[in-house]
Design an enzyme around this catalytic site. Structure first.
Site, short mmCIF file in Angstrom:
data_model
loop_
_atom_site.label_atom_id
_atom_site.label_comp_id
_atom_site.label_asym_id
_atom_site.label_seq_id
_atom_site.Cartn_x
_atom_site.Cartn_y
_atom_site.Cartn_z
N ASP A 11 -24.35 28.41 50.82
CA ASP A 11 -24.82 27.10 50.39
C ASP A 11 -25.79 26.48 51.39
OD1 ASP A 11 -23.51 27.17 48.00
OD2 ASP A 11 -21.85 25.87 48.60
N GLY A 12 -25.59 26.76 52.68
CA GLY A 12 -26.50 26.21 53.69
C GLY A 12 -27.91 26.73 53.50
N ARG A 60 -15.17 7.19 70.19
CA ARG A 60 -15.17 5.82 69.65
C ARG A 60 -15.18 5.85 68.13
NH1 ARG A 60 -19.41 1.98 72.54
NH2 ARG A 60 -18.07 0.46 71.49
N ASN A 111 -26.52 17.22 48.03
CA ASN A 111 -25.05 17.15 48.09
C ASN A 111 -24.55 15.78 48.51
OD1 ASN A 111 -24.23 19.66 47.21
ND2 ASN A 111 -23.89 20.51 49.24
N HIS A 134 -18.57 18.36 51.23
CA HIS A 134 -17.96 17.53 52.27
C HIS A 134 -17.02 16.49 51.67
CE1 HIS A 134 -18.78 15.30 56.36
NE2 HIS A 134 -17.51 15.56 56.16
N ALA A 135 -17.41 15.90 50.55
CA ALA A 135 -16.58 14.87 49.91
C ALA A 135 -15.23 15.44 49.49
CB ALA A 135 -17.31 14.30 48.70
N PHE A 136 -15.22 16.67 49.03
CA PHE A 136 -13.97 17.33 48.64
C PHE A 136 -13.07 17.52 49.84
CE2 PHE A 136 -11.55 21.27 48.03
CZ PHE A 136 -10.89 21.00 46.83
#
Length: 308
Positions: A77-78, A166, A155, A198-200
């Site tokens: 995918d990248g 921080r 994406n 990433h959201a998954f």
């Protein structure tokens, strides 16, 4: 004799499988009369692996996909997200051959490479459009007079903390109204295409690609109201790094980075320009989920088994 048709071939040259696959694709397309385009640096990297491709049209990244019938991508995918940067402005469809792990954006697997090339030669594929995001960054906040830094994503656009020790302090705004303040590791704003990326991983929902929506998924937020959100495609999602707190970092598709000082603001909207994906298979998205994630479906009998 060439047919006047050209295909841009991009490969993850660091993978041995990509080297062998690039040679097979090049030979098959050239034999069928198609012109193969490649980036100069990739041709040189393949040559270093004793993979000499000739004839080949050398192109630069900025105009690589202009006039190409298709962009064929060998990698994960990248690699496909890198290819999208070239294909999107030209409107060329992307066809990914997965040489990585899950490879959710890819349409074919390496073992199907011969059949995939035949489909390209015969133009036996459909093209679907995937929505993308416009991202505007105001480093001094909106209304500071400076033009925004603009970017885009297929994406996701992800706000992350800029310093490992921080926490990130951010305020979420929806359509010009404040919604919540989060102390968190970051926030993912994703398309349906990015809902399995990433959201998954951050706990967001899987959204079918024909759904028009934006996802907002906080990462490790210290707040009572910190659930993933799904909003309409015409919404404007804004995130502000709270003044006087630690800086942040914006990543678009995990490839393009913008540093965000305290007080910076990100505005995310649906973009006008989609990414076009070539599809060889007409199987439903449900089947893709089952195959890519290896989901257990043993025991399913199907509608016909129930006498309907």
């Amino acid at each position: 004799m060439t047919s006047g048709r050209s295909v841009l071939l991009l490969a993850h040259t660091g993978r041995p499988a990509a080297v062998r696959s690039a040679q097979l694709v090049h030979e098959s397309l050239t034999r069928a009369g198609l012109t193969v385009r490649m980036l100069k640096n990739e041709v040189e990297e393949l040559a270093a692996e004793a993979c000499v491709l000739s004839p080949v049209e050398l192109v630069e990244p900025g105009e690589a996909a202009e006039g190409a019938e298709l962009v064929m991508v060998l990698g994960g995918d990248g690699t496909l997200l890198r290819a999208a940067e070239m294909a999107r402005p030209a409107g060329a469809p992307l066809l990914g051959v997965n040489l990585g792990h899950v490879g959710f954006l890819a349409e074919a697997e390496r073992e199907d490479l011969g059949a995939t090339v035949r489909s390209v030669v015969n133009r036996d594929y459909d093209v679907e459009e995937r929505m993308t995001l416009d991202v505007a960054v105001f480093n001094g906040g909106r209304g500071d007079g400076d033009p925004p830094v603009r970017n885009w994503a297929l994406n996701d656009a992800t706000l992350e903390k800029g310093e490992a020790r921080r926490i990130l302090e951010t305020v979420l705004e929806m359509d010009d109204r404040p919604l919540s303040r989060w102390a968190c590791d970051g926030v993912v704003c994703a398309t349906p295409t990015g809902s399995t990326a990433h959201a998954f991983s951050a706990g967001g929902p899987v959204v079918w690609p024909d759904v028009e929506a934006l996802l907002v998924v906080p990462i490790s937020a210290h707040a009572l109201f910190a659930r993933p959100l799904v909003v309409g495609p015409n919404a404007t999602v804004a995130l502000e790094v709270v003044p006087g707190t630690a800086p942040g970092v914006l990543w678009c598709d995990g490839r393009r980075m913008v540093e965000l000082p305290a007080g910076a603001r990100i505005e995310i909207t649906r973009a006008d320009t989609p990414v076009r994906l070539a599809r060889l298979h007409r199987a439903p998205f449900t089947d893709r989920l089952v195959a890519k994630f290896g989901l257990p479906v043993a025991g399913w009998r199907g509608r016909g088994e129930h006498g309907r």
